[in-house]
Motif scaffolding. Structure first.
Motif, PDB file in Angstrom:
ATOM      1  N   VAL A  65       0.830  -1.206   0.000  1.00  0.00           N
ATOM      2  CA  VAL A  65       0.000   0.000   0.000  1.00  0.00           C
ATOM      3  C   VAL A  65       0.864   1.255   0.000  1.00  0.00           C
ATOM      4  N   LEU A  66       0.562   2.152  -0.927  1.00  0.00           N
ATOM      5  CA  LEU A  66       1.223   3.454  -1.013  1.00  0.00           C
ATOM      6  C   LEU A  66       0.274   4.559  -0.535  1.00  0.00           C
ATOM      7  N   PHE A  67      -0.965   4.546  -1.053  1.00  0.00           N
ATOM      8  CA  PHE A  67      -1.998   5.499  -0.629  1.00  0.00           C
ATOM      9  C   PHE A  67      -3.252   4.716  -0.278  1.00  0.00           C
ATOM     10  N   ARG A  68      -3.697   4.864   0.941  1.00  0.00           N
ATOM     11  CA  ARG A  68      -4.906   4.171   1.413  1.00  0.00           C
ATOM     12  C   ARG A  68      -6.159   4.838   0.832  1.00  0.00           C
ATOM     13  N   GLU A  69      -7.239   4.108   0.877  1.00  0.00           N
ATOM     14  CA  GLU A  69      -8.516   4.575   0.337  1.00  0.00           C
ATOM     15  C   GLU A  69      -8.908   5.939   0.923  1.00  0.00           C
TER      16      GLU A  69
ATOM     17  N   ASP B 169      -3.699  -0.182 -13.592  1.00  0.00           N
ATOM     18  CA  ASP B 169      -3.575  -1.636 -13.727  1.00  0.00           C
ATOM     19  C   ASP B 169      -2.129  -2.105 -13.802  1.00  0.00           C
ATOM     20  N   HIS B 170      -1.967  -3.387 -13.581  1.00  0.00           N
ATOM     21  CA  HIS B 170      -0.726  -4.115 -13.835  1.00  0.00           C
ATOM     22  C   HIS B 170      -1.141  -5.266 -14.740  1.00  0.00           C
ATOM     23  N   ALA B 171      -0.845  -5.140 -16.047  1.00  0.00           N
ATOM     24  CA  ALA B 171      -1.242  -6.146 -17.044  1.00  0.00           C
ATOM     25  C   ALA B 171      -2.750  -6.420 -16.968  1.00  0.00           C
ATOM     26  N   GLU B 172      -3.538  -5.334 -16.893  1.00  0.00           N
ATOM     27  CA  GLU B 172      -5.005  -5.372 -16.844  1.00  0.00           C
ATOM     28  C   GLU B 172      -5.582  -5.954 -15.552  1.00  0.00           C
ATOM     29  N   LYS B 173      -4.766  -6.110 -14.530  1.00  0.00           N
ATOM     30  CA  LYS B 173      -5.239  -6.607 -13.234  1.00  0.00           C
ATOM     31  C   LYS B 173      -5.098  -5.507 -12.182  1.00  0.00           C
ATOM     32  N   TYR B 174      -5.795  -5.691 -11.076  1.00  0.00           N
ATOM     33  CA  TYR B 174      -5.707  -4.860  -9.868  1.00  0.00           C
ATOM     34  C   TYR B 174      -6.373  -3.489  -9.957  1.00  0.00           C
ATOM     35  N   ARG B 175      -7.053  -3.164 -11.048  1.00  0.00           N
ATOM     36  CA  ARG B 175      -7.767  -1.880 -11.134  1.00  0.00           C
ATOM     37  C   ARG B 175      -8.790  -1.745 -10.010  1.00  0.00           C
ATOM     38  N   HIS B 176      -9.370  -2.847  -9.597  1.00  0.00           N
ATOM     39  CA  HIS B 176     -10.466  -2.864  -8.629  1.00  0.00           C
ATOM     40  C   HIS B 176     -10.043  -2.513  -7.202  1.00  0.00           C
ATOM     41  N   LEU B 177      -8.769  -2.539  -6.913  1.00  0.00           N
ATOM     42  CA  LEU B 177      -8.330  -2.279  -5.537  1.00  0.00           C
ATOM     43  C   LEU B 177      -8.742  -0.872  -5.093  1.00  0.00           C
ATOM     44  N   PRO B 178      -9.201  -0.718  -3.858  1.00  0.00           N
ATOM     45  CA  PRO B 178      -9.630   0.605  -3.383  1.00  0.00           C
ATOM     46  C   PRO B 178      -8.473   1.506  -2.973  1.00  0.00           C
ATOM     47  N   TYR B 179      -7.258   1.004  -3.020  1.00  0.00           N
ATOM     48  CA  TYR B 179      -6.058   1.754  -2.658  1.00  0.00           C
ATOM     49  C   TYR B 179      -5.083   1.710  -3.830  1.00  0.00           C
ATOM     50  N   ILE B 180      -4.006   2.485  -3.719  1.00  0.00           N
ATOM     51  CA  ILE B 180      -2.932   2.449  -4.713  1.00  0.00           C
ATOM     52  C   ILE B 180      -1.727   1.848  -4.021  1.00  0.00           C
ATOM     53  N   GLY B 181      -1.138   0.839  -4.671  1.00  0.00           N
ATOM     54  CA  GLY B 181       0.017   0.185  -4.077  1.00  0.00           C
ATOM     55  C   GLY B 181       1.159   0.025  -5.061  1.00  0.00           C
ATOM     56  N   ILE B 182       2.321  -0.218  -4.509  1.00  0.00           N
ATOM     57  CA  ILE B 182       3.521  -0.468  -5.307  1.00  0.00           C
ATOM     58  C   ILE B 182       3.571  -1.955  -5.627  1.00  0.00           C
ATOM     59  N   VAL B 183       3.705  -2.270  -6.899  1.00  0.00           N
ATOM     60  CA  VAL B 183       3.807  -3.657  -7.337  1.00  0.00           C
ATOM     61  C   VAL B 183       5.241  -4.112  -7.105  1.00  0.00           C
ATOM     62  N   GLU B 184       5.392  -5.158  -6.300  1.00  0.00           N
ATOM     63  CA  GLU B 184       6.740  -5.646  -5.969  1.00  0.00           C
ATOM     64  C   GLU B 184       7.013  -6.978  -6.619  1.00  0.00           C
TER      65      GLU B 184
END
Length: 173
Positions: free
Chosen positions: A6-10, A158-173
């Motif tokens: 998580v980088l920025f919470r909802e 998104d990350h390869a068309e996935k994760y758009r639905h997440l209510p927060y913004i996070g760093i993909v590791e």
């Protein structure tokens, strides 16, 4: 499956969207059209439109669909318009909205395309700005958050068309 930190919470995003709406209403009084860049900006446009309403604005909403990433994690460098430009915006004041500006190519392409339609004044807004990645000089009038050169996903991004639905913004590791 990617690990996302998580980088920025909802709640942080919601508070910043409200603040952005206040900034926009101060700078753009009266009628304007929001033009969101799909798919990424859909969540941001919806929340920003509601926040603008609470701040006293009543914008119209349109969308443009562009492609430059596909399933990759880096831009192809070529921006393509998928579909057509919104109609009936000639002479109108436009707020162009993107989820994230990194190279600047997509928002610059969209702005140039809109200007070809003889719109009125144009402002730009991005939820996330990654200035270190800039390849095309663009001015972003309203910025939600400035971030480092990290790959993020969530809240429409998104990350390869996935994760758009997440209510927060996070760093993909």
């Amino acid at each position: 499956m990617a690990s996302i930190r998580v980088l920025f919470r909802e709640a942080e995003i919601a508070a910043r969207v409200e603040a952005l709406a206040g900034e926009i209403v101060q700078a753009i009084p009266g009628d304007f059209v929001m033009v969101g860049l799909l798919k990424g900006a859909a969540f941001f446009v919806a929340d920003l439109a509601r926040a603008l309403d609470r701040a006293g604005a009543c914008p119209e909403i349109e969308f443009l669909r562009l492609s430059s990433y596909g399933l990759a994690t880096a831009s192809s460098g070529e921006v393509r318009l998928l579909g057509d430009l919104p109609s009936g915006i000639e002479g109108r004041r436009v707020l162009l909205i993107d989820d994230i500006v990194d190279t600047g190519r997509s928002i610059a392409f969209a702005a140039a395309s809109l200007r070809e339609r003889d719109i009125g004044d144009l402002w730009t807004c991005a939820l996330l700005d990654k200035p270190q990645r800039r390849e095309v000089e663009v001015r972003i009038d309203f910025i939600g958050f400035q971030i480092e050169d990290v790959f993020v996903a969530g809240y429409g991004v998104d990350h390869a068309e996935k994760y758009r639905h997440l209510p927060y913004i996070g760093i993909v590791e």
